[in-house]
Scaffold this motif. Structure first.
Motif, PDB file in Angstrom:
ATOM      1  N   SER A  88      21.462 -49.531  42.708  1.00 38.52           N
ATOM      2  CA  SER A  88      20.239 -49.215  43.436  1.00 38.52           C
ATOM      3  C   SER A  88      20.153 -49.866  44.806  1.00 38.52           C
ATOM      4  O   SER A  88      19.166 -49.683  45.518  1.00 38.52           O
ATOM      5  CB  SER A  88      19.020 -49.640  42.603  1.00 38.52           C
ATOM      6  N   VAL A  89      21.167 -50.655  45.186  1.00 43.25           N
ATOM      7  CA  VAL A  89      21.271 -51.175  46.551  1.00 43.25           C
ATOM      8  C   VAL A  89      22.670 -50.841  47.073  1.00 43.25           C
ATOM      9  O   VAL A  89      23.621 -50.756  46.300  1.00 43.25           O
ATOM     10  CB  VAL A  89      21.019 -52.697  46.614  1.00 43.25           C
ATOM     11  N   LYS A  90      22.777 -50.675  48.378  1.00 46.01           N
ATOM     12  CA  LYS A  90      24.030 -50.154  48.919  1.00 46.01           C
ATOM     13  C   LYS A  90      24.669 -51.048  49.963  1.00 46.01           C
ATOM     14  O   LYS A  90      25.892 -51.143  50.045  1.00 46.01           O
ATOM     15  CB  LYS A  90      23.776 -48.755  49.549  1.00 46.01           C
ATOM     16  N   ASP A 170      18.479 -49.141  51.601  1.00 43.54           N
ATOM     17  CA  ASP A 170      17.954 -50.342  50.953  1.00 43.54           C
ATOM     18  C   ASP A 170      16.514 -50.627  51.378  1.00 43.54           C
ATOM     19  O   ASP A 170      15.690 -51.073  50.565  1.00 43.54           O
ATOM     20  CB  ASP A 170      18.851 -51.540  51.262  1.00 43.54           C
ATOM     21  N   ARG A 171      16.204 -50.370  52.649  1.00 46.67           N
ATOM     22  CA  ARG A 171      14.813 -50.538  53.086  1.00 46.67           C
ATOM     23  C   ARG A 171      13.913 -49.499  52.432  1.00 46.67           C
ATOM     24  O   ARG A 171      12.765 -49.795  52.058  1.00 46.67           O
ATOM     25  CB  ARG A 171      14.731 -50.430  54.617  1.00 46.67           C
ATOM     26  N   ALA A 172      14.433 -48.283  52.271  1.00 44.98           N
ATOM     27  CA  ALA A 172      13.629 -47.207  51.677  1.00 44.98           C
ATOM     28  C   ALA A 172      13.324 -47.485  50.212  1.00 44.98           C
ATOM     29  O   ALA A 172      12.180 -47.324  49.766  1.00 44.98           O
ATOM     30  CB  ALA A 172      14.361 -45.868  51.834  1.00 44.98           C
ATOM     31  N   SER A 177      10.386 -48.106  45.484  1.00 46.25           N
ATOM     32  CA  SER A 177      10.778 -48.441  44.119  1.00 46.25           C
ATOM     33  C   SER A 177      10.619 -49.923  43.802  1.00 46.25           C
ATOM     34  O   SER A 177       9.901 -50.292  42.877  1.00 46.25           O
ATOM     35  CB  SER A 177      12.238 -48.014  43.875  1.00 46.25           C
ATOM     36  N   HIS A 178      11.278 -50.786  44.567  1.00 53.63           N
ATOM     37  CA  HIS A 178      11.332 -52.193  44.201  1.00 53.63           C
ATOM     38  C   HIS A 178       9.990 -52.904  44.370  1.00 53.63           C
ATOM     39  O   HIS A 178       9.537 -53.625  43.467  1.00 53.63           O
ATOM     40  CB  HIS A 178      12.403 -52.905  45.023  1.00 53.63           C
ATOM     41  N   MET A 179       9.349 -52.737  45.520  1.00 59.68           N
ATOM     42  CA  MET A 179       8.038 -53.359  45.731  1.00 59.68           C
ATOM     43  C   MET A 179       6.986 -52.816  44.761  1.00 59.68           C
ATOM     44  O   MET A 179       6.252 -53.591  44.150  1.00 59.68           O
ATOM     45  CB  MET A 179       7.605 -53.180  47.189  1.00 59.68           C
ATOM     46  N   PRO A 180       6.877 -51.483  44.565  1.00 55.43           N
ATOM     47  CA  PRO A 180       5.900 -50.976  43.591  1.00 55.43           C
ATOM     48  C   PRO A 180       6.122 -51.525  42.183  1.00 55.43           C
ATOM     49  O   PRO A 180       5.152 -51.742  41.437  1.00 55.43           O
ATOM     50  CB  PRO A 180       6.104 -49.458  43.639  1.00 55.43           C
ATOM     51  N   PRO A 230      14.089 -57.126  52.203  1.00 56.95           N
ATOM     52  CA  PRO A 230      13.149 -56.030  52.455  1.00 56.95           C
ATOM     53  C   PRO A 230      11.952 -56.021  51.485  1.00 56.95           C
ATOM     54  O   PRO A 230      10.837 -55.690  51.894  1.00 56.95           O
ATOM     55  CB  PRO A 230      14.022 -54.783  52.256  1.00 56.95           C
ATOM     56  N   VAL A 231      12.183 -56.396  50.238  1.00 55.71           N
ATOM     57  CA  VAL A 231      11.088 -56.416  49.268  1.00 55.71           C
ATOM     58  C   VAL A 231      10.087 -57.517  49.631  1.00 55.71           C
ATOM     59  O   VAL A 231       8.865 -57.315  49.593  1.00 55.71           O
ATOM     60  CB  VAL A 231      11.623 -56.627  47.831  1.00 55.71           C
ATOM     61  N   ALA A 232      10.585 -58.690  50.012  1.00 59.58           N
ATOM     62  CA  ALA A 232       9.702 -59.788  50.404  1.00 59.58           C
ATOM     63  C   ALA A 232       8.867 -59.416  51.626  1.00 59.58           C
ATOM     64  O   ALA A 232       7.668 -59.745  51.702  1.00 59.58           O
ATOM     65  CB  ALA A 232      10.526 -61.048  50.681  1.00 59.58           C
ATOM     66  N   ASP A 233       9.488 -58.729  52.600  1.00 60.35           N
ATOM     67  CA  ASP A 233       8.739 -58.309  53.794  1.00 60.35           C
ATOM     68  C   ASP A 233       7.584 -57.387  53.428  1.00 60.35           C
ATOM     69  O   ASP A 233       6.464 -57.520  53.953  1.00 60.35           O
ATOM     70  CB  ASP A 233       9.678 -57.599  54.771  1.00 60.35           C
ATOM     71  N   LEU A 234       7.854 -56.439  52.531  1.00 59.77           N
ATOM     72  CA  LEU A 234       6.806 -55.505  52.120  1.00 59.77           C
ATOM     73  C   LEU A 234       5.700 -56.206  51.337  1.00 59.77           C
ATOM     74  O   LEU A 234       4.513 -55.927  51.536  1.00 59.77           O
ATOM     75  CB  LEU A 234       7.417 -54.383  51.279  1.00 59.77           C
TER      76      LEU A 234
END
Length: 361
Positions: A88-90, A170-172, A177-180, A230-234
């Motif tokens: 799920s990450v690239k 990865d940002r998308a 997905s990851h943040m939600p 990216p998840v922490a930023d969101l």
């Protein structure tokens, strides 16, 4: 593609293997846990015997933290012509492979945007990816034949190919997905020690928000460890919104009229921004979202009730676009919400009433 090796026989790997077998591909299965590979083979996903020679395509379905190591081992053993992973990450795995000095011309990072809350081969299905986006992240170095093999795999799984840059992907996925998932888990955590009387009032809203919180924590630690920035930023942005919303709610409780107006404006702002964001979520089959009319039908929780409703809707010539079920607390009954085109709602309502169904206004 005539032969494939699937390394990692969890939910995703086994589902890929099942789809390939259904398309006539000879699939070999491997896993760090041989028993899991045997389980996948028993389900019809292929054979757990090693291939006699080099296969056309190796699909690595290992957790993100282990993808680069598994790929490097397979590439050094020359087990396949082409290699891809479904993590799920690239960006991270590709950079790890580059640091190992491997030739990446025959490697392509991919990510099928599909899954379930359950894990393991017993949760796998051959149609898991049908109609779902499958991200491909080729580079200028990727061999054309490897890209063609990846596109053939996506076609066999009846998914929809989407080409993206690895870091953009990865940002998308952090956003959609990851943040939600973490937010869902945080909401669900409020229920852990809540009073039973409060939890029993749960309706469809809390079920919708917390559904994905039922996923395996170990799997998500692997995913989030590979995409933490990216998840922490969101989440920092969400935290800022939460802070403003808390302040607005406190203001609403004030005896000062000006503060109450300011609080109401703050709450309205976050709700309106939520409306604007929700509208952008794609509708059926990835198309632009559409507005449907809801026909709500009261049913007994008995076998065959849903089949009867769908059959009656079919007789009325109405297509059900979507459906939700809300179960009544403490009763063997529920509310089925049928989403249909607005012009079809009156016709469906009349037809169902004529056939004895109780319609809730």
């Amino acid at each position: 593609m005539r032969t494939a090796l699937v390394i990692g026989t969890g939910l995703i790997g086994t589902s890929v293997a099942l789809a390939l077998v259904q398309r006539g591909v000879t699939v070999h299965l491997a896993d760090h846990d041989p028993e899991q590979a045997r389980t996948a083979a028993a389900l019809g996903a292929g054979t757990d015997e090693e291939p006699a020679g080099r296969v056309d395509l190796a699909v690595v379905a290992a957790p993100p933290a282990h993808v680069a190591g598994v790929l490097a081992d397979a590439m050094r053993r020359d087990v396949a012509y082409g290699y891809l992973d479904v993590a799920s990450v690239k960006g991270g795995p590709r950079r790890e492979l580059e640091e190992l000095g491997l030739d990446l011309s025959r490697y392509l990072g991919t990510h099928p945007m599909s899954g379930r809350e359950k894990s393991g081969p017993l949760a796998a299905t051959g149609d898991l990816f049908e109609g779902r986006p499958w991200v491909l992240t080729p580079t200028r170095d990727t061999e054309t034949e490897v890209l063609n093999l990846a596109l053939e795999l996506v076609s066999h799984c009846r998914a929809v190919p989407v080409v993206m840059d690895a870091d953009a992907h990865d940002r998308a996925v952090a956003l959609v997905s990851h943040m939600p998932h973490l937010v869902s888990s945080m909401v669900a955590a409020r229920l852990e020690n809540a009073e039973e009387a409060a939890v029993r009032l749960s309706g469809q809203g809390i079920r919708d928000v917390t559904r994905i919180a039922g996923s395996d924590p170990g799997m998500w630690i692997d995913i989030l460890s590979a995409n933490p920035g990216p998840v922490a930023d969101l989440l920092a942005d969400v935290s800022a919104d939460l802070g403003e919303t808390v302040r607005a709610l406190r203001a609403l409780a004030s005896s000062d009229e000006d503060k109450r107006r300011e609080g109401a404006a703050g709450i309205e702002d976050v709700l309106r921004r939520g409306n604007a964001g929700q509208i952008r979520v794609p509708g059926k089959h990835g198309s632009a979202p559409r507005v449907y009319e809801t026909v709500a039908v009261l049913i007994d929780d008995q076998p065959g009730q849903l089949a009867r409703i769908f059959a009656d809707a079919d007789r009325a010539g109405v297509n059900i676009e979507d459906v939700r079920i809300e179960h009544a607390t403490g009763q063997q009954a529920g509310l089925v919400q049928l989403m249909v085109e607005p012009k079809a709602a009156p016709m469906l309502t009349a037809a169902l009433r004529e056939r004895g169904w109780s319609i809730r206004q």
